[in-house]
Structures are given as structure tokens and as C-alpha cells.
Motif scaffolding. Structure first.
Motif, PDB file in Angstrom:
ATOM      1  N   GLU A   7      -4.372  32.876  37.207  1.00 24.02           N
ATOM      2  CA  GLU A   7      -5.649  32.246  37.558  1.00 24.02           C
ATOM      3  C   GLU A   7      -6.382  33.037  38.640  1.00 24.02           C
ATOM      4  N   GLY A  48     -12.779  27.029  33.320  1.00 24.02           N
ATOM      5  CA  GLY A  48     -12.873  25.607  33.617  1.00 24.02           C
ATOM      6  C   GLY A  48     -13.691  25.367  34.874  1.00 24.02           C
ATOM      7  N   SER A  49     -13.840  24.104  35.208  1.00 26.89           N
ATOM      8  CA  SER A  49     -14.730  23.731  36.310  1.00 26.89           C
ATOM      9  C   SER A  49     -14.267  24.268  37.665  1.00 26.89           C
ATOM     10  N   GLY A  99     -17.906  24.173  33.129  1.00 22.77           N
ATOM     11  CA  GLY A  99     -16.465  23.977  32.994  1.00 22.77           C
ATOM     12  C   GLY A  99     -16.092  22.529  32.734  1.00 22.77           C
ATOM     13  N   LYS A 100     -16.747  21.599  33.419  1.00 22.82           N
ATOM     14  CA  LYS A 100     -16.467  20.162  33.231  1.00 22.82           C
ATOM     15  C   LYS A 100     -16.766  19.736  31.805  1.00 22.82           C
ATOM     16  N   THR A 102     -16.907  21.645  29.176  1.00 23.89           N
ATOM     17  CA  THR A 102     -15.966  22.344  28.305  1.00 23.89           C
ATOM     18  C   THR A 102     -14.597  21.668  28.336  1.00 23.89           C
ATOM     19  N   GLU A 103     -14.156  21.269  29.515  1.00 27.22           N
ATOM     20  CA  GLU A 103     -12.845  20.631  29.666  1.00 27.22           C
ATOM     21  C   GLU A 103     -12.786  19.246  29.022  1.00 27.22           C
ATOM     22  N   SER A 104     -13.930  18.596  28.903  1.00 25.04           N
ATOM     23  CA  SER A 104     -13.945  17.223  28.392  1.00 25.04           C
ATOM     24  C   SER A 104     -13.753  17.145  26.882  1.00 25.04           C
ATOM     25  N   LYS A 180      -6.138  29.523  25.425  1.00 26.39           N
ATOM     26  CA  LYS A 180      -5.288  28.326  25.517  1.00 26.39           C
ATOM     27  C   LYS A 180      -3.924  28.566  24.887  1.00 26.39           C
TER      28      LYS A 180
END
Length: 183
Positions: A7, A48-49, A99-100, A102-104, A180
Motif C-alpha cells: 500500500e 480506494g478512499s 474511492g468511496k 468505488t468501494e461501495s 483485487k
């Protein structure tokens, strides 16, 4: 917040890509056209966020520390009073929003990613345009109205930024699933 080595590397990579994007520019006024938004959007999509925003914050901090990475040419704390600094603040929050969104979703399809990029772009403009206006009017002392700033700080960038949203969504739709699986 615990961050793995992988990361950290990806976060630093997107900070560096955003810096590189600042040097690929078309000077058109107080704020040049650059590739920075493309890398901001990709950071939000791929990291991601939390890490997407961190990569953009890292980019801004590097510039504020005096390394010449900003498209405006401003160096160090002087960058805070440059007309384009509001967009840099917006990059941090824009990457977070992208990012938020996309993550949802379990599946990062083109439409979802394109929508995320549009929302992130709106956030960047909501911060960047008023900041541009305040700096030009109050710091530079120029007599300018807000509609003129909308033309020079928003409308002129819209076609290119929409194109960058399409590119980021298309790349993200292909790459996110691979990332992923690799994680």
C-alpha cells in the motif's frame, strides 16, 4: 491506520504520477490544463478512499515542503496563495470521494467508475473554483466577477476532465479486478 508495504508503494506511486501529470500541461491562464485529475481519479479507483486521498495529500505535502511539483510553478508555502491551490486541496477530497463510491460496489464496472469520477470532479471544482476566485480577487487584487472565474476555472476544463473520467473509468474497469485478485 496500518499500511502494508504494498500500500505504501502504490500510494507513493500515485503521488509521483500526480506530480508527473503536473508537468504535462497546456498553459491557458491562471490554472493550466494538466493530467493531474486523471491520476487523482485513478488513485481513488485503484487505491480506494483512504489511500487514494493519502496519495494526493502526500503529493501536496511534497510540494509544500519545497519540491517543485506543482503545475503553477509555485514552490513551498507560497503555493497556498497561488490561484490553483484550491484544486490541489480538491484532489485530496476528490480521490476520497471516488474511492468511496468505488468501494461501495462489489463490481467496479465502467458506469460505476465513471459516476465516481464525475462526483470526484465535482468535489474538486467545488473547492477549486471558489478558491481561484478568492485568490484572484483578494490576493492578486484583480477586479473579476465570479462568472468570469467559472469560465476560466471550470468551463474551459470540463471537456478534458470528462475525457479523463472516461479514460480512468475504462482503465479502472480493467485493472481493479486484476488488483483485487493479486491482493
Amino acid at each position: 491506520m496500518k499500511i502494508t508495504t504494498r500500500e505504501m508503494i502504490f500510494t507513493a506511486l500515485f503521488a509521483a504520477l500526480t506530480a508527473i501529470g503536473a508537468f504535462i500541461k497546456i498553459p491557458i491562464g491562471a490554472v493550466p490544463i494538466t493530467l493531474q485529475f486523471l491520476f487523482t481519479a485513478l488513485a481513488g479507483i485503484m487505491l480506494g478512499s483512504r489511500l487514494g486521498a493519502l496519495s494526493q495529500l502526500l503529493y501536496v505535502i511534497i510540494g509544500l515542503l519545497g519540491i517543485p511539483v506543482f503545475a503553477s510553478g509555485a514552490v513551498g508555502l507560497n503555493a497556498v496563495i497561488s490561484p490553483s491551490f484550491g484544486y490541489l486541496i480538491g484532489f485530496v477530497l476528490g480521490a476520497y470521494v471516488i474511492g468511496k463510491v468505488t468501494e461501495s460496489s462489489r463490481k467496479a464496472g465502467f458506469v460505476r467508475l465513471f459516476t465516481a469520477c464525475i462526483l470526484g470532479m465535482i468535489v474538486i471544482y467545488l473547492i477549486g473554483v471558489p478558491y481561484l476566485y478568492l485568490i484572484i480577487k483578494n490576493v492578486m487584487g484583480k477586479n473579476i466577477n465570479f462568472s468570469s472565474v467559472l469560465k476560466t476555472g471550470f468551463i474551459v476544463f470540463l471537456p478534458g476532465d470528462l475525457t479523463k473520467c472516461i479514460i480512468a473509468a475504462a482503465l479502472g474497469a480493467k485493472i481493479v479486478s486484476v488488483l483485487k485478485k493479486a491482493a
